[in-house]
Scaffold this motif. Structure first.
Motif, short mmCIF file in Angstrom:
data_model
loop_
_atom_site.label_atom_id
_atom_site.label_comp_id
_atom_site.label_asym_id
_atom_site.label_seq_id
_atom_site.Cartn_x
_atom_site.Cartn_y
_atom_site.Cartn_z
N GLN A 16 11.71 -0.14 -3.46
CA GLN A 16 11.12 -0.16 -4.80
C GLN A 16 9.61 0.03 -4.79
OE1 GLN A 16 12.36 -3.97 -6.30
NE2 GLN A 16 14.18 -3.14 -7.27
N GLN A 17 9.01 -0.05 -3.62
CA GLN A 17 7.55 0.02 -3.56
C GLN A 17 7.06 1.43 -3.87
OE1 GLN A 17 6.06 -2.95 -3.42
NE2 GLN A 17 8.24 -3.48 -3.40
N VAL A 18 6.07 1.49 -4.74
CA VAL A 18 5.44 2.75 -5.12
C VAL A 18 4.00 2.67 -4.62
CG1 VAL A 18 4.72 4.20 -7.04
CG2 VAL A 18 6.90 2.96 -7.16
N PHE A 19 3.65 3.65 -3.83
CA PHE A 19 2.29 3.67 -3.28
C PHE A 19 1.40 4.42 -4.25
CE2 PHE A 19 4.82 4.16 0.85
CZ PHE A 19 5.05 2.80 0.95
N ASN A 20 0.40 3.75 -4.76
CA ASN A 20 -0.56 4.41 -5.64
C ASN A 20 -1.88 3.65 -5.61
OD1 ASN A 20 0.08 2.17 -7.17
ND2 ASN A 20 1.22 3.28 -8.70
N ASP A 21 -2.82 4.14 -6.38
CA ASP A 21 -4.14 3.51 -6.41
C ASP A 21 -4.07 2.21 -7.17
OD1 ASP A 21 -5.38 5.56 -4.97
OD2 ASP A 21 -5.56 6.79 -6.77
N PRO A 22 -4.82 1.22 -6.82
CA PRO A 22 -5.73 1.22 -5.68
C PRO A 22 -4.95 1.00 -4.39
CG PRO A 22 -5.85 -0.90 -6.77
CD PRO A 22 -4.90 -0.04 -7.57
N LEU A 23 -5.32 1.75 -3.38
CA LEU A 23 -4.67 1.65 -2.08
C LEU A 23 -5.15 0.39 -1.37
CD1 LEU A 23 -5.03 5.33 -0.87
CD2 LEU A 23 -3.08 4.25 -1.98
N ILE A 24 -4.27 -0.15 -0.56
CA ILE A 24 -4.68 -1.25 0.31
C ILE A 24 -4.62 -0.74 1.74
CG2 ILE A 24 -3.90 -3.02 -1.32
CD1 ILE A 24 -1.51 -3.54 0.53
N SER A 25 -5.35 -1.38 2.61
CA SER A 25 -5.40 -0.94 4.00
C SER A 25 -4.04 -1.17 4.67
CB SER A 25 -6.48 -1.70 4.76
OG SER A 25 -6.08 -3.06 4.94
N GLU A 26 -3.85 -0.49 5.77
CA GLU A 26 -2.61 -0.66 6.54
C GLU A 26 -2.47 -2.11 7.00
OE1 GLU A 26 -0.52 0.93 10.65
OE2 GLU A 26 -2.23 2.01 9.85
N GLU A 27 -3.58 -2.71 7.41
CA GLU A 27 -3.56 -4.10 7.88
C GLU A 27 -3.15 -5.05 6.75
OE1 GLU A 27 -6.27 -2.06 8.23
OE2 GLU A 27 -5.94 -1.57 10.34
N ASP A 28 -3.65 -4.78 5.54
CA ASP A 28 -3.27 -5.61 4.40
C ASP A 28 -1.80 -5.42 4.05
OD1 ASP A 28 -5.81 -6.67 4.22
OD2 ASP A 28 -6.44 -5.35 2.58
N MET A 29 -1.29 -4.20 4.18
CA MET A 29 0.13 -3.96 3.91
C MET A 29 0.99 -4.70 4.93
SD MET A 29 2.47 -2.78 1.97
CE MET A 29 1.87 -1.47 0.91
N VAL A 30 0.56 -4.74 6.18
CA VAL A 30 1.29 -5.49 7.20
C VAL A 30 1.36 -6.96 6.79
CG1 VAL A 30 1.21 -6.31 9.60
CG2 VAL A 30 0.80 -3.89 9.09
N THR A 31 0.24 -7.50 6.32
CA THR A 31 0.21 -8.89 5.89
C THR A 31 1.17 -9.12 4.72
OG1 THR A 31 -2.08 -9.13 6.62
CG2 THR A 31 -1.28 -10.73 5.00
N VAL A 32 1.16 -8.23 3.75
CA VAL A 32 2.04 -8.35 2.59
C VAL A 32 3.51 -8.34 3.04
CG1 VAL A 32 2.88 -7.14 0.52
CG2 VAL A 32 0.42 -7.39 0.92
#
Length: 102
Positions: free
Chosen positions: A24-40
């Motif tokens: 369900q995740q849609v990637f759009n602005d504002p982007l988060i860093s790869e490291e932040d996405m790993v944390t999420v």
């Protein structure tokens, strides 16, 4: 030691639900860093494990084994998702421009 059927069913349900969440995740602005996405994503995984911790059955060893298997299986879903996000971030990078000659 084989997992109890009830725990296998819980793991299966958890994996299906987690996969739906990832899809369900849609990637759009504002982007988060790869490291932040790993944390999420790790936070999501921990949420699922804590939720299912209350539902697994059996003695402590059986429960621990079921939660360990759930964690391993969730990680198998996370890795392709993060690779997809990494590719998305790369596709959004601005191409480097050659320096202007003066």
């Amino acid at each position: 030691m084989a997992l109890l059927k009830a725990n296998k069913d819980l793991i299966s349900a958890g994996l299906k639900e987690f996969n739906v969440l990832l899809n369900q995740q849609v990637f759009n602005d504002p982007l988060i860093s790869e490291e932040d996405m790993v944390t999420v994503v790790e936070d999501w995984m921990n949420f699922y494990i804590n939720y299912y911790r209350q539902q697994v059955t059996g003695d402590p060893q059986e429960r621990d084994k079921a939660l360990q298997e759930l964690r391993q299986e969730l990680n198998t879903l996370i890795n392709p998702f993060l690779a997809k996000y990494r590719d998305f971030l790369k596709s959004r990078e601005l191409p480097s421009h050659p320096p202007h000659s003066s």
